[in-house]
Design an enzyme around this catalytic site. Structure first.
Site, PDB file in Angstrom:
ATOM      1  N   THR A 224       0.820  -1.224   0.000  1.00 51.85           N
ATOM      2  CA  THR A 224       0.000   0.000   0.000  1.00 51.85           C
ATOM      3  C   THR A 224       0.853   1.273   0.000  1.00 51.85           C
ATOM      4  O   THR A 224       0.756   2.087   0.910  1.00 51.85           O
ATOM      5  CB  THR A 224      -0.941   0.025   1.221  1.00 51.85           C
ATOM      6  OG1 THR A 224      -0.116  -0.066   2.411  1.00 51.85           O
ATOM      7  CG2 THR A 224      -1.923  -1.110   1.208  1.00 51.85           C
ATOM      8  N   GLU A 382       7.116  -2.851  13.326  1.00 51.12           N
ATOM      9  CA  GLU A 382       8.307  -2.116  12.900  1.00 51.12           C
ATOM     10  C   GLU A 382       9.331  -3.061  12.302  1.00 51.12           C
ATOM     11  O   GLU A 382      10.034  -2.730  11.339  1.00 51.12           O
ATOM     12  CB  GLU A 382       8.927  -1.356  14.084  1.00 51.12           C
ATOM     13  CG  GLU A 382      10.057  -0.403  13.700  1.00 51.12           C
ATOM     14  CD  GLU A 382      11.464  -0.993  13.859  1.00 51.12           C
ATOM     15  OE1 GLU A 382      12.426  -0.230  13.671  1.00 51.12           O
ATOM     16  OE2 GLU A 382      11.628  -2.202  14.153  1.00 51.12           O
TER      17      GLU A 382
HETATM   18 CA   LIG Z   1       0.809   2.056   3.222  1.00 52.30          CA
HETATM   19 ZN   LIG Z   2      14.808  -4.481  15.391  1.00 46.30          ZN
HETATM   20 ZN   LIG Z   3      13.818  -1.646  17.089  1.00 48.67          ZN
END
Ligand SMILES: [Ca+2]
Ligand SMILES: [Zn+2]
Ligand SMILES: [Zn+2]
Ligand SMILES: [Ca+2]
Ligand SMILES: [Zn+2]
Ligand SMILES: [Zn+2]
Lengths: 708, 708
Positions: A224, A382
């Site tokens: 996306t 992340e």
């Molecule tokens: Ca995105």
């Molecule tokens: Zn990491």
């Molecule tokens: Zn990290």
């Protein structure tokens, strides 16, 4: 009160209340089980954050979760990835470990994910092994001069190039699969034995330890681009994803890497390719030595990774501002780990929880409410590419861009106990210094974090003399990326870090392994948690100054200093080049833009200095603050780097041309044009100079009231 | 005083002081000589503006000129462009006029530029003539079914397609040159004779009149996309320019067009291709009728246009705001004309000069200083593609984007005397109505501009019932384009215009000809200059309200009404389509975005209604004003329309799919996917819906204090 300024005594109360024992407690709770993005453990941390941020006595005004449907890549728990040495008669002569060795209950947890390369395609390539050093373009180029790489499997050390790049750089030569490992020279200061040298005896990586990771070059959800990954959002076809490995790649421990590399045939590789093993690193025949037990054998990868759309959560919290609720200071860290993630990211999450606990108490006791709103973000996914923070930035692009004063990131809070490390825009240098002077260095009663830092890392500033060195946020190493590069928001990243005279480790050795546990953190990274405490105090101090100061503590003259240094390097590069005359002409204009920025900054500083802001009309302070807050936005240009996803900031974008401290677009285009000499490449260099000149002039104008 | 609001009695003084005689005087001065961009006449107007804006008694705080080095296209005065009919034996049987016929000293001025198509390539194509109606894609498609177009010259009427498109659409069929003319049916209500029907006997175009124009599809300087065209700025190679005619094109008068069209052979063209000549419009054999004197003859174009970098000036002026100097209301018009440009653009420039004269007096007398800053722009080189205003927007992108409250454009101030015409974002509807109610309609003592307008053009609003129709700024027809489409700034365009029961003329007939003179304007367009006066009062009233109101007079609920209407059309289009299921899913999300926008607008309106703003802290008013001012920025998406230069606003971008009143990206993508049925086209439609949903959600969030 409209003119209310920062309350220094409340700030002191905040810092006094930051408790290392509480941080330790948060870390213990957060690291009970592995909490890889979207796993059950991750969900438990979501609830943990929600519970703390909704606490009646120390919570925030409001906390909520925000979900995105994101494209993640996992190994198949029922069909683990395998790396084997296969004899010509198909006998398997060696099988690499599928899990890291256990030294305690943490490693035994069934939720420990097998080491793998996220976003590696599935596949079962087999071929003769070669050693490709760090997998840089220059490494494969050199190797290709000696060997025919077609059909080979390459083994690389971590370092020198991005994870995905080791496979991306290999594929054009016909390499069919890649192995990657952490060389003891790079990660363990050469140490290798788990009988007395590595964890659990020290902080070093055990022989079976494997750095997991996301193998992609673009950040954010890969399906996306520029759109928040909501359920119904348009997703690009999977085959259109760019920046991921085109061939299977798998990470292994150095104990298995040693078995393979020590048997390699062919010529010996150059000195700077040699690692920490007690053997010569050969290129490979391709393949193993004739005299080896593996002679004539292939290496085979079996990678069964699969990709899946998963629901990932950010947890968001807010303390509403009393005077300027429409100005945001954002403080964030990711919540997801690869395994238990004690250091990465839970050291940072524990610090954030301690900051919110202390601020939450002040808030709930009615002792304090910030002038500006404070937003806390506990980002999801992340580790798969800064996904949660990036989707958030995409979703609220304009609102964040128009209202955000600054973003503070504390991911790995403590790498080691020696000194503060801080990176950010030059405008926050003095703010960080002010905070660091008010915090005492852990373990050194009479020394401030600032004074200690000055000893470890410093530089000479034309304006201030010797000062600690604040780094630049040029890469996409953590969740500040979307804020800096996509939104153009003033950002900072804090941690405590190494004494480089004591270790050459690329990063703390348990990084992304099953050994990054509470036991590891509390015994080897920060016994007593005083470095965590110092980071919480420093980052919290910065946060409070940004949220409560009447005048935003951002210094644009310090930005001018960096622009001038970058310009000086650019001028040097130009002087030594064969650039055509129109480039010289354009550079004069670039210099005038930097000069305008300097004079606009000086003028604004003088207006500030000569104003009695507390007694001015509030709109004057707001006007100056808007100038300070929004200046960085003028450095954004969505057309500047069409080939670099999400990089729009013309001063801080990553550069591929090495380390020259100058404007990245200039550096890259100039390097290319200087080397090719092609007219079209000089055109590109000229274009980059014009983009820079316009952006710097635009930023200067953001500091000015009028137009002339 | 921070809480100072608009002074209604001063506003009345302003309106009373607007003087039709002064406007007439300005127009007379401005139209003494032709003032095509960068000509000597243009330079004279620069000095005229500077002199007035620097006047000690009625000038602004400051005025200055700002130059850009821009790419313009001109005919060669020494080698005029020619259009001839050439017999097989090379005898020239007919030569089209090279200059328009003179009816007085204005047309005799040697500075009258020969009629030409700016940005047409030079070249001397020759071939058999065909008639291509308006040069739309469908016109050439139909023509190509009947004829072999290779090697032909096509003649088209103005209208139906953009100027450059008539050549761009032709080239793929092998057409080698194009002629274009204004058909009497389209421009003159059928009238043709200059002995008693056309100028100087009426406002109609004389037979030799030719509409000049810029033949390009992209706006702004063609060599410096996204960069202000400073001297040292990078310029793309000329061969990389897109959106200009690939084959020579030349405009001619209808008297010459008649000579050619009346002799055309071949089948008769369809009824809707027939124009106003007293002959049948045939397709062409190709070429002329066998019985014609031109039988077997070719038409030959000789185009000697050349392009040149020229110094073009904007003249800028500012009245600094007293309370919020960092908020700008911008009022602008171009200064350059094709010839004398009495109506286009000098009617608007005269109106602007009268507005600045009256405001300048109030300012210099110490009676008034606006709350916010007012910037006036007298743009250069608009006729060549909105160049001056676009380069200005590129140069100050971030500053303008962050600080501009609104842009007001008055180009052609008076097309005719019947009624006000106004276009703009829906948020300014009420502001315009308020102003129009305070101005009396010219020639109608007891009727307001508003009441008169309501009679000529109205619609039914769900919220208000019958109201005058405010148009949308979807195209790039004048200098508002960069403000709307590139910067996302609230904008308006004003003029006085036709009674459509009295004329069907495409535009006032002297448009871009040598007859657009002071004589023409004062005799046929606005005798007495009372329509000019009404426009000056209306636009000035709007300007003062924007500059002085404590609360910005922008209504976001009216924006919601338009979004809802667009959504309803989108839902209808979807219902009648064979879209795949993921589109239905995405449209539900789009609907929820529109709903969020509506509820955020309602909530903000309620906050405004329930606040005693004059007694609130000034930062609260500023916060609300910032929400109103910046909301539109959230509709910008630089990724939305990569193929449309400078179009980033997802609500107002131009659409090529016809006139359905819905989101342009949706309309175009949906039309394409519905017609092709290809999976990739449905992907594009889905992407456009996601872009829209994110932008509308983002705009809703700009109106909200919090995040939930
Ligand atoms: Ca995105
Ligand atoms: Zn990491
Ligand atoms: Zn990290
Ligand atoms: Ca330009
Ligand atoms: Zn015009
Ligand atoms: Zn015009």
């Amino acid at each position: 009160d409209v003119s209310r300024d920062l309350d220094e005594s409340l700030l002191q109360d905040f810092m006094d209340a930051v408790d290392n024992k509480k941080i330790e407690g948060f870390l213990r709770d957060l690291t009970k089980v592995p909490h890889m993005a979207t796993s059950a453990g991750d969900e438990a941390t979501v609830e943990y954050m929600m519970q703390h941020w909704n606490d009646q006595e120390s919570g925030l005004d409001q906390a909520w979760r925000q979900n995105y449907v994101v494209y993640l890549s996992f190994p198949d728990p029922k069909k683990p990835n395998k790396v084997t040495v296969v004899a010509p008669n198909t006998t398997v002569l060696h099988t690499a470990r599928e899990r890291e060795k256990s030294y305690g209950p943490d490693q035994d947890d069934p939720e420990v994910v097998q080491p793998y390369a996220a976003y590696s395609p599935a596949g079962t390539p087999q071929g003769k092994l070669v050693y490709a050093n760090q997998g840089k373009p220059s490494d494969y180029m050199l190797l290709n001069k000696t060997l025919d790489l077609r059909g080979t499997i390459a083994i690389c050390r971590y370092g020198g190039a991005g994870r995905a790049e080791k496979a991306i750089n290999a594929a054009p030569y016909g390499v069919v699969g890649v192995l990657v490992y952490s060389d003891p020279l790079d990660i363990n200061d050469g140490l290798m034995s788990d009988s007395n040298e590595t964890y659990p005896h020290s902080w070093y990586m055990p022989p079976s330890g494997v750095e997991r990771g996301s193998f992609n070059t673009d950040y954010g959800d890969l399906l996306t681009p520029y759109l928040a990954a909501k359920e119904s959002t348009y997703r690009i076809p999977v085959q259109n994803i760019t920046g991921i490995p085109p061939i299977p790649i798998q990470p292994i421990g150095f104990e298995d890497a040693y078995v393979l590399i020590s048997q390699l045939g062919g010529e010996s590789a150059p000195a700077n390719w040699q690692g920490g093993f007690n053997c010569t690193y050969n290129y490979g025949g391709p393949g193993f030595k004739p005299a080896s037990q593996f002679s004539n054998s292939d290496v085979k990868l079996e990678v069964f990774n699969f990709a899946k759309l998963k629901n990932s959560s950010n947890v968001m919290g807010i303390i509403r501002g009393s005077v300027e609720p429409d100005r945001y200071v954002i403080y964030g860290n990711h919540r997801d780990s690869w395994v238990h993630g004690a250091i990465d990211p839970s050291s940072g999450t524990s610090v954030m929880l301690e900051v919110t606990r202390v601020l939450g108490r002040l808030l709930k006791q009615g002792r304090w409410r910030p002038r500006r709103s404070i937003i806390f973000g506990s980002w999801g996914a992340e580790e798969f590419g800064l996904i949660g923070s990036t989707e958030y930035a995409e979703q609220y692009y304009t609102k964040l861009s128009e209202r955000t004063v600054a973003y503070i990131n504390v991911d790995i809070a403590v790498f080691a106990n020696a000194t503060l490390r801080a990176s950010g825009m030059p405008s926050v240098q003095n703010l960080i210094f002010t905070a660091a002077k008010q915090v005492k260095a852990p373990g050194l009663e009479s020394t401030s974090v600032y004074d200690n830092w000055l000893r470890y890392s410093n530089r000479t500033s034309p304006a201030y003399g010797t000062v600690p060195r604040v780094g630049y946020l040029t890469g996409a190493g953590s969740d500040y990326a979307a804020f800096v590069h996509y939104l153009g928001i003033t950002a900072m990243d804090f941690s405590y870090t190494y004494d480089r005279t004591k270790t050459k480790a690329r990063i703390y050795p348990a990084y992304h392994t099953a050994y990054d546990t509470f036991d590891y953190a509390s015994r080897y990274i920060d016994p007593g948690f005083t470095s965590h405490q110092a980071v919480a105090r420093t980052a919290g101090n910065v946060l409070l100054r940004l949220a409560d100061s009447l005048l935003l503590p951002l210094n644009v003259s310090d930005y001018a200093e960096t622009l001038e240094a970058y310009l000086a390097t650019a001028l040097e590069l130009h002087q030594g080049s064969a650039a055509p005359p129109q480039i010289a002409h354009a550079i004069v204009f670039l210099k005038s833009a930097v000069d305008l920025f300097r004079s606009a900054a000086t003028q604004l500083d003088q207006i500030i200095k000569s104003s009695d802001l507390a007694n001015e009309i509030p709109l004057k302070v707001r006007r100056i603050n808007d100038q300070l807050m929004l200046m960085d936005r003028a450095f954004l240009d969505p057309q500047a780097f069409p080939e670099k996803y999400g990089f729009r900031h013309v001063i801080w974008a990553s550069s591929s041309s090495g380390n020259a401290a100058t404007f990245p677009g200039f550096a890259d285009a100039f390097a290319r044009a200087s080397s090719s000499g092609l007219e079209g490449d000089w055109f590109r260099a000229h274009r980059q100079i014009s983009i820079l000149s316009q952006a710097i002039n635009g930023a200067a104008h953001m500091l000015m009231d009028g137009f002339q």
